[in-house]
Scaffold this active site. Structure first.
Site, PDB file in Angstrom:
ATOM      1  N   HIS A 129      -3.367  14.594  -7.670  1.00 47.18           N
ATOM      2  CA  HIS A 129      -4.159  13.025  -6.977  1.00 47.18           C
ATOM      3  C   HIS A 129      -4.329  12.246  -8.462  1.00 47.18           C
ATOM      4  CE1 HIS A 129      -7.855  10.078  -5.817  1.00 47.18           C
ATOM      5  NE2 HIS A 129      -6.184  10.745  -4.909  1.00 47.18           N
ATOM      6  N   ARG A 130      -3.057  11.246  -8.409  1.00 47.18           N
ATOM      7  CA  ARG A 130      -3.479  10.331  -9.521  1.00 47.18           C
ATOM      8  C   ARG A 130      -3.203  10.746 -11.109  1.00 47.18           C
ATOM      9  NH1 ARG A 130      -9.205   6.684  -8.122  1.00 47.18           N
ATOM     10  NH2 ARG A 130      -8.690   6.830  -5.858  1.00 47.18           N
ATOM     11  N   GLU A 189       0.718  12.881  -6.797  1.00 48.25           N
ATOM     12  CA  GLU A 189       0.147  11.805  -6.223  1.00 48.25           C
ATOM     13  C   GLU A 189       0.011  10.090  -6.905  1.00 48.25           C
ATOM     14  OE1 GLU A 189      -2.747   8.049  -4.044  1.00 48.25           O
ATOM     15  OE2 GLU A 189      -2.594   9.657  -5.630  1.00 48.25           O
ATOM     16  N   ASP A 191       0.117   6.083  -6.782  1.00 51.14           N
ATOM     17  CA  ASP A 191      -0.278   4.345  -5.991  1.00 51.14           C
ATOM     18  C   ASP A 191       0.394   3.108  -6.847  1.00 51.14           C
ATOM     19  OD1 ASP A 191      -3.136   5.551  -4.582  1.00 51.14           O
ATOM     20  OD2 ASP A 191      -3.473   6.150  -6.511  1.00 51.14           O
ATOM     21  N   HIS A 239      -4.165   2.126  -9.302  1.00 52.63           N
ATOM     22  CA  HIS A 239      -4.691   2.302  -7.893  1.00 52.63           C
ATOM     23  C   HIS A 239      -5.692   0.809  -7.270  1.00 52.63           C
ATOM     24  CE1 HIS A 239      -8.809   3.606  -4.839  1.00 52.63           C
ATOM     25  NE2 HIS A 239      -7.639   4.265  -4.521  1.00 52.63           N
ATOM     26  N   GLU A 246       1.920   6.278  -2.226  1.00 54.33           N
ATOM     27  CA  GLU A 246       0.780   5.615  -1.887  1.00 54.33           C
ATOM     28  C   GLU A 246       0.502   4.457  -2.349  1.00 54.33           C
ATOM     29  OE1 GLU A 246      -3.776   4.534  -0.667  1.00 54.33           O
ATOM     30  OE2 GLU A 246      -3.458   6.405  -2.256  1.00 54.33           O
ATOM     31  N   LYS A 273      -0.336   0.629  -1.791  1.00 55.59           N
ATOM     32  CA  LYS A 273      -1.739   0.222  -1.718  1.00 55.59           C
ATOM     33  C   LYS A 273      -1.286  -1.882  -1.210  1.00 55.59           C
ATOM     34  CE  LYS A 273      -5.201   1.407  -2.972  1.00 55.59           C
ATOM     35  NZ  LYS A 273      -6.191   2.451  -2.713  1.00 55.59           N
ATOM     36  N   ASP A 302      -7.744  16.033  -7.551  1.00 54.38           N
ATOM     37  CA  ASP A 302      -8.276  15.676  -9.342  1.00 54.38           C
ATOM     38  C   ASP A 302      -8.120  16.729 -10.484  1.00 54.38           C
ATOM     39  OD1 ASP A 302      -8.681  13.394  -8.300  1.00 54.38           O
ATOM     40  OD2 ASP A 302     -10.137  13.486  -8.493  1.00 54.38           O
TER      41      ASP A 302
END
Length: 245
Positions: A7-8, A34, A36, A49, A109, A111, A231
């Site tokens: 995640h990120r 992942e 953003d 993000h 993702e 945003k 994470d």
């Protein structure tokens, strides 16, 4: 077998949404990353993000009001500034170029729920196609109209619904977009063994976010979740190995 998305990037140990975090995640063995994306004042797709630069960078202001030439000078170490000073905000193309040389999945993702970012979908799709990554990318968004547009523009690229809410008959909602991924927030009734099995019958994948506790990781792996976002990919991979042996 449950897929582990960083995640990120490996954001529990490195500055989020940076090339360092993505590289460390893949080095740890994550199945995917992942990230953003937002759009700059001059139409560039950057990996960050928040809608503002304030939390994770040395600059302030909205991404949409700032030209890329200024954004590229920002220190993106965020809370890690004492340990990783000097990391930068990458362009989406930087990450895709990295992915082109390796073999992992990329959840992008979009945003665009706060600001619409006119033309974002077209620009992101163009870059994914340029690097030939259509079969390794998933588009996700809280803006489900944007996902429907992605389907119209690039039906070959997978789409996933992000939500904080519990959807009634999620398989029907996904089919209306259409999308094949359901990405709910961990801790809601949307994340359960029953929902995982139900969606599997309808060829849909449940991939909850953000899963950082070992007990939650074990539960999802044992329930047969298609994937989850964490994470801490290194921890998740060790638990996955433990559960599978």
């Amino acid at each position: 077998m449950t897929t582990i998305f960083a995640h990120r990037g490996a954001s529990g140990d490195y500055p989020e949404n940076t090339m360092l975090a993505f590289t460390k995640a893949i080095e740890a063995g994550a199945d995917g990353i992942e990230l953003d994306v937002q759009m700059t004042k001059d139409g560039r797709i950057v990996v960050i993000h928040d809608e503002t630069l304030d939390r994770t960078t040395s600059l302030k202001g909205f991404v949409k009001d700032t030209a890329y030439e200024k954004i590229r000078t920002a220190d993106a170490a965020g809370k890690w500034k004492d340990s990783f000073k000097g990391v930068r905000i990458p362009l989406l193309s930087d990450v895709l170029r990295f992915a082109e040389r390796a073999d992992f999945l990329i959840n992008i993702e979009l945003k665009n729920s706060v600001f619409r970012y006119e033309g974002m979908e077209e620009e992101v799709i163009k870059k994914v196609r340029y690097y030939g990554l259509e079969q390794r990318v998933i588009f996700s968004s809280f803006n489900h109209e944007s996902l429907a547009l992605c389907h119209a523009l690039a039906p070959e690229i997978e789409r996933a619904v992000l939500t904080m809410d519990v959807l009634y008959r999620p398989e029907r909602y996904l089919a209306s977009i259409p999308a094949s991924g359901y990405h709910p927030k961990l801790g809601t009734p949307a994340v359960s063994a029953e929902v995982i099995k139900h969606l599997a019958k309808h060829q849909a994948a449940l991939r909850p976010f953000t899963v950082n506790r070992p007990e939650d990781m074990k539960q999802l792996i044992k329930a047969g979740a298609d994937a989850f976002f964490t994470d801490y990919p290194k921890l998740a991979l060790s638990i996955k190995e433990e559960c599978c042996n």
